[in-house]
Design an enzyme around this catalytic site. Structure first.
Site, PDB file in Angstrom:
ATOM      1  CB  ALA A   9      -0.910  -0.004   1.226  1.00 39.66           C
ATOM      2  NE  ARG A  15      -2.900   5.348 -13.062  1.00 37.61           N
ATOM      3  CZ  ARG A  15      -2.922   4.054 -13.341  1.00 37.61           C
ATOM      4  NH1 ARG A  15      -3.686   3.595 -14.306  1.00 37.61           N
ATOM      5  NH2 ARG A  15      -2.192   3.211 -12.638  1.00 37.61           N
ATOM      6  CE  LYS A  22      -3.883   2.851  -5.833  1.00 40.74           C
ATOM      7  NZ  LYS A  22      -3.634   2.455  -7.238  1.00 40.74           N
ATOM      8  CG  ASP A 102      -4.118  -0.970  -5.739  1.00 38.96           C
ATOM      9  OD1 ASP A 102      -3.830  -2.158  -5.516  1.00 38.96           O
ATOM     10  OD2 ASP A 102      -3.530  -0.276  -6.600  1.00 38.96           O
ATOM     11  N   GLY A 137       0.710  -8.176 -16.078  1.00 38.28           N
ATOM     12  CA  GLY A 137       1.728  -9.202 -16.278  1.00 38.28           C
ATOM     13  C   GLY A 137       1.072 -10.434 -16.887  1.00 38.28           C
ATOM     14  CE1 TYR A 363     -34.635  19.434  18.429  1.00 38.91           C
ATOM     15  CE2 TYR A 363     -35.098  20.972  20.200  1.00 38.91           C
ATOM     16  CZ  TYR A 363     -34.277  20.022  19.612  1.00 38.91           C
ATOM     17  OH  TYR A 363     -33.112  19.660  20.235  1.00 38.91           O
ATOM     18  CB  SER A 402     -51.762  23.263  17.441  1.00 45.25           C
ATOM     19  OG  SER A 402     -52.391  22.083  17.020  1.00 45.25           O
TER      20      SER A 402
HETATM   21  C1  UD1 Z   1       1.567  -5.503 -10.789  1.00 43.87           C
HETATM   22  C2  UD1 Z   1       2.288  -6.751 -11.305  1.00 43.87           C
HETATM   23  C3  UD1 Z   1       1.590  -7.246 -12.563  1.00 43.87           C
HETATM   24  C4  UD1 Z   1       0.141  -7.534 -12.271  1.00 43.87           C
HETATM   25  C5  UD1 Z   1      -0.537  -6.306 -11.679  1.00 43.87           C
HETATM   26  C6  UD1 Z   1      -1.916  -6.668 -11.203  1.00 43.87           C
HETATM   27  C7  UD1 Z   1       4.619  -6.491 -10.714  1.00 43.87           C
HETATM   28  C8  UD1 Z   1       5.979  -6.150 -11.204  1.00 43.87           C
HETATM   29  N1  UD1 Z   1       3.641  -6.414 -11.602  1.00 43.87           N
HETATM   30  O1  UD1 Z   1       1.733  -4.504 -11.796  1.00 43.87           O
HETATM   31  O2  UD1 Z   1       2.212  -8.434 -13.013  1.00 43.87           O
HETATM   32  O3  UD1 Z   1      -0.520  -7.944 -13.456  1.00 43.87           O
HETATM   33  O4  UD1 Z   1       0.209  -5.824 -10.538  1.00 43.87           O
HETATM   34  O5  UD1 Z   1      -2.620  -5.523 -10.822  1.00 43.87           O
HETATM   35  O6  UD1 Z   1       4.467  -6.839  -9.575  1.00 43.87           O
HETATM   36  N2  UD1 Z   1       3.528  -0.905  -4.659  1.00 43.87           N
HETATM   37  C9  UD1 Z   1       4.260  -0.599  -3.556  1.00 43.87           C
HETATM   38  N3  UD1 Z   1       5.572  -0.267  -3.698  1.00 43.87           N
HETATM   39  C10 UD1 Z   1       6.177  -0.230  -4.894  1.00 43.87           C
HETATM   40  C11 UD1 Z   1       5.420  -0.543  -6.039  1.00 43.87           C
HETATM   41  C12 UD1 Z   1       4.093  -0.881  -5.900  1.00 43.87           C
HETATM   42  O7  UD1 Z   1       3.744  -0.624  -2.440  1.00 43.87           O
HETATM   43  O8  UD1 Z   1       7.377   0.076  -4.930  1.00 43.87           O
HETATM   44  C13 UD1 Z   1       2.130  -1.270  -4.508  1.00 43.87           C
HETATM   45  C14 UD1 Z   1       1.193  -0.270  -5.161  1.00 43.87           C
HETATM   46  O9  UD1 Z   1       0.770   0.713  -4.230  1.00 43.87           O
HETATM   47  C15 UD1 Z   1       0.020  -1.154  -5.576  1.00 43.87           C
HETATM   48  C16 UD1 Z   1       0.660  -2.499  -5.838  1.00 43.87           C
HETATM   49  O10 UD1 Z   1       1.908  -2.489  -5.164  1.00 43.87           O
HETATM   50  O11 UD1 Z   1      -0.923  -1.311  -4.541  1.00 43.87           O
HETATM   51  C17 UD1 Z   1       0.852  -2.794  -7.318  1.00 43.87           C
HETATM   52  O12 UD1 Z   1       1.731  -1.857  -7.866  1.00 43.87           O
HETATM   53  P1  UD1 Z   1       1.584  -1.316  -9.341  1.00 43.87           P
HETATM   54  O13 UD1 Z   1       2.648  -0.346  -9.611  1.00 43.87           O
HETATM   55  O14 UD1 Z   1       0.195  -0.858  -9.561  1.00 43.87           O
HETATM   56  O15 UD1 Z   1       1.868  -2.633 -10.162  1.00 43.87           O
HETATM   57  P2  UD1 Z   1       1.412  -2.924 -11.628  1.00 43.87           P
HETATM   58  O16 UD1 Z   1       2.289  -2.199 -12.553  1.00 43.87           O
HETATM   59  O17 UD1 Z   1      -0.030  -2.718 -11.748  1.00 43.87           O
HETATM   60 CA    CA Z   2      -1.819  -1.657 -10.457  1.00 44.31          CA
END
Ligand code: UD1
Ligand code: CA
Length: 453
Positions: A9, A15, A22, A102, A137, A363, A402
């Site tokens: 998190a 966005r 978030k 998320d 991924g 009231y 009343s």
């Molecule tokens: C990641 C996966 C992807 C998968 C997708 C599913 C990796 C490299 N990729 O991609 O294969 O299909 O989720 O939704 O894992 N976060 C951190 N610290 C960081 C980076 C991210 O806490 O340094 C947290 C973000 O807040 C988020 C979650 O990890 O809650 C996913 O990170 P995000 O950057 O959205 O990964 P994706 O590129 O979506």
């Molecule tokens: Ca994501």
């Protein structure tokens, strides 16, 4: 084997375009992260670690009452790096399950399916089939066996055509996870430490990797912007409504109701359109909630009807009451059985006993009303002297005419009648008629004023 859950998190959630981090954005009245923590508890996990970063203090404060560990990821260097921050205090002999702050719609049943599909010493990854794999991924299999997961940006054309995607949810023995994370590099198109590289490492170490498919994509949907947040809200509302329908609750339109908390219903409850339930609400057997009602942290007794357009908060009604249309029950309103509260009536911190009626434009605050009382239209309890609040007590079977003001503190004895239009500032005796009115006069020959030229 005990499970340690690591919830990622730390991301900013750019966005969302919001000052609120978030994972604190509300979904069905609770922060996104709360849903993930609750789901973690549902599978019986005791050790829950939240990896936080952006909006750090605000996020921690919001969950001050939760028994969770916090691991700071000061710089977001990737999902693998994030999990690493949580590993130092994770017991070696546990199994680690990685969830996302998320991804709030994930159900505990699905996690149990994931666990059942892989041995305790193996690796499990939750996947899903989708027609729109873009951005996710991709799960690369050979002879049906998972070989690795490739990020969109690192994928070749053949891999991009794969429709089975990585949901991000991964489980592995903690001991192994630690050693794989220590070997991660950021040699990829985003310069990040990818958690997903762990899958390939497991395969090369001869550890079985099980790709378990989730039933639907909705459940594993990640929330990045307000559009997705609204979609998730609808999906979750649908789930909550369907659970209540299965218990026999009738909704006039399942798409036009909002449950932001826990709604408990008895038998044969009817809920009309645009009802909003917040916090803990319970509706007894045969209750009827008409259109456009907001009910927050309240208990509605069996057979009670809440007519349209009421606002009800921290209140209780007994059985067979009628409230509304257009009534407001503020905190501490307690109605016994067969009480009637009519239109444009506000009740605050007051108890109203069996069969009493406050039907129009009143009231009632800081008041105790006995049984069988009738409060006439437009009656006001004057409970506030500008500095302090005062109590009004109205005995059984009192009839208040009343347009009466009852200036508190004041007691109206049982069976008393108060004449219409009175301002009563001294207690009135039981069984007698009490009234306070200026003598009525008529001015002979009086002429209305004439407009000056
Ligand atoms: C990641 C996966 C992807 C998968 C997708 C599913 C990796 C490299 N990729 O991609 O294969 O299909 O989720 O939704 O894992 N976060 C951190 N610290 C960081 C980076 C991210 O806490 O340094 C947290 C973000 O807040 C988020 C979650 O990890 O809650 C996913 O990170 P995000 O950057 O959205 O990964 P994706 O590129 O979506
Ligand atoms: Ca994501």
């Amino acid at each position: 084997m005990d499970t340690s859950i690591v919830i990622l998190a730390a991301g900013q959630g750019k966005r969302m375009n919001s000052a609120l981090p978030k994972v604190l954005q509300p979904l069905a009245g609770r922060p996104l992260l709360q849903h993930v923590i609750d789901c973690s508890r549902d599978i019986g996990a005791h050790d829950i670690c939240v990896v936080y970063g952006h909006g750090g203090d605000e996020v921690r404060q919001c969950f001050a009452d939760e028994e969770v560990r916090w691991a700071l990821q000061a710089e977001q260097l990737g999902t693998g790096h994030a999990v690493q921050q949580a590993m130092a205090e994770t017991p070696e002999n546990n199994r680690v399950l990685v969830l996302y702050g998320d991804v709030p719609l994930l159900r505990s049943e699905t996690l149990i399916t994931l666990f059942e599909g892989c041995g305790e010493d193996d690796v499990g990854v939750l996947t899903v089939e989708t027609e729109e794999p873009f951005g996710y991924g991709r799960i690369v299999r050979e002879n049906g066996q998972v070989r690795k997961s490739v990020e969109e940006r690192d994928a070749n054309e053949v891999e991009k055509a794969i429709t089975e995607i990585n949901t991000g949810v991964i489980c592995a023995p903690a001991r192994r996870m630690k050693s794989w994370l220590a070997r991660l590099n950021n040699d990829n198109s985003q310069g990040e430490y990818y958690l997903t590289d762990v899958l390939g490492m497991a395969v090369s170490d001869g550890v079985a990797v099980h790709g378990i498919k989730a039933d639907n994509q909705e459940e594993v949907m990640g929330i990045n912007d307000k559009k997705q947040l609204a979609e998730a809200e609808r999906a979750l509302q649908k789930r909550l409504v369907e659970a209540l329908q299965a218990e026999g609750v009738t909704f006039a339109d399942p798409a036009r109701v909002d449950i932001r908390g826990h709604l408990k219903c008895g038998r044969d409850v009817f809920i009309d359109v645009n009802a909003i339930f917040e916090g803990d609400v319970s509706l007894g057997d045969n209750t009827r909630i008409e259109s456009n009602n907001l009910i927050r942290n309240s208990e509605i007794g069996a057979g009670t009807v809440i007519h349209s357009n009421c606002h009800i908060e921290d209140s209780k009604t007994g059985e067979a009451c009628e409230v509304g249309p257009f009534s407001r029950l503020r905190p501490g309103a307690e109605l016994a059985n067969r009480v009637k509260i009519g239109n444009f009536v506000e009740v605050k911190k007051s108890r109203i006993a069996d069969g009493s009626k406050v039907n129009h434009l009143s009231y009632i605050g800081d008041t105790v009303i006995g049984t069988g009382v009738n409060i006439g239209a437009g009656t006001i309890t004057c409970n506030y002297d500008g500095a302090n609040k005062h109590q009004t007590n109205i005995g059984d079977n009192v009839f208040v005419g009343s347009g009466v003001e009852l200036v508190a503190p004041i007691d109206i004895g049982a069976g008393a009648t108060i004449g219409a239009g009175s301002t009563i500032s001294k207690s009135a005796p039981a069984g007698e008629l009490t009234l306070e009115r200026a003598k009525q006069v008529t001015i002979p020959g009086w002429k209305p004023p004439v407009k000056k030229k």
